[in-house]
Motif scaffolding. Structure first.
Motif, PDB file in Angstrom:
ATOM      1  N   ALA A  58       0.817  -1.218   0.000  1.00 12.44           N
ATOM      2  CA  ALA A  58       0.000   0.000   0.000  1.00 12.44           C
ATOM      3  C   ALA A  58       0.847   1.262   0.000  1.00 12.44           C
ATOM      4  N   SER A  59       2.045   1.176   0.542  1.00 13.64           N
ATOM      5  CA  SER A  59       2.893   2.370   0.603  1.00 13.64           C
ATOM      6  C   SER A  59       3.593   2.673  -0.730  1.00 13.64           C
ATOM      7  N   PHE A  60       3.601   1.720  -1.678  1.00 17.57           N
ATOM      8  CA  PHE A  60       4.285   1.918  -2.953  1.00 17.57           C
ATOM      9  C   PHE A  60       3.370   2.326  -4.099  1.00 17.57           C
ATOM     10  N   TYR A  61       2.099   1.916  -4.028  1.00 13.25           N
ATOM     11  CA  TYR A  61       1.215   2.080  -5.172  1.00 13.25           C
ATOM     12  C   TYR A  61       0.082   3.056  -4.902  1.00 13.25           C
ATOM     13  N   ASP A  62      -0.236   3.846  -5.917  1.00 10.52           N
ATOM     14  CA  ASP A  62      -1.367   4.759  -5.868  1.00 10.52           C
ATOM     15  C   ASP A  62      -2.655   3.992  -6.158  1.00 10.52           C
ATOM     16  N   SER A  63      -2.568   3.017  -7.063  1.00 17.01           N
ATOM     17  CA  SER A  63      -3.714   2.159  -7.359  1.00 17.01           C
ATOM     18  C   SER A  63      -3.215   0.820  -7.880  1.00 17.01           C
TER      19      SER A  63
END
Length: 124
Positions: A58-63
């Motif tokens: 979750a901390s790496f991707y916007d979606s």
């Protein structure tokens, strides 16, 4: 349960569970076991391990979204072939494929309790 199991897995694959930190408990049984054959090797996860993995993702991707090409079910098991696409925090305007997956999901109490999965990264 096969139609219902298929709907639950499709809802999971269509969700933002690996980006939205609040959805994890909606899909996964507390007795979750994940058996994952990846290009980097074999890994096993329990509920807590897989939850930590989802939190770090979750901390790496916007979606993140899945494009499902195949899905079959039998009783409380669902097999799916899908591609995972992401938009990174650094570049939210470009969606790229990150991996190709074949997974078998086993359900109990309308939640995913076991996953047998194989994957390899995209060539992007």
């Amino acid at each position: 349960m096969s139609v219902k199991a298929k709907k639950i897995v499709k809802k999971f694959l269509d969700s933002d569970v690996f980006v939205n930190r609040n959805l994890f408990q909606d899909f996964f049984h507390k007795e979750l076991k994940v058996f994952w054959h990846a290009s980097s090797g074999y890994r096993e996860y329990d509920y807590n391990d897989y939850h930590r993995l989802s939190q770090s993702t979750a901390s790496f991707y916007d979606s993140m979204r899945c494009e499902i090409s195949h899905m079959i079910s039998d009783k409380n098991e669902v097999a799916a072939r899908f591609t995972v696409f992401v938009k990174t925090i650094e570049n939210p305007n470009e969606e790229v494929p990150v991996g190709y997956f074949i997974s078998i999901f086993k359900l109990d109490d309308e939640k995913i309790v076991e996953i047998h999965q194989t994957s390899h990264p995209s060539q992007y």
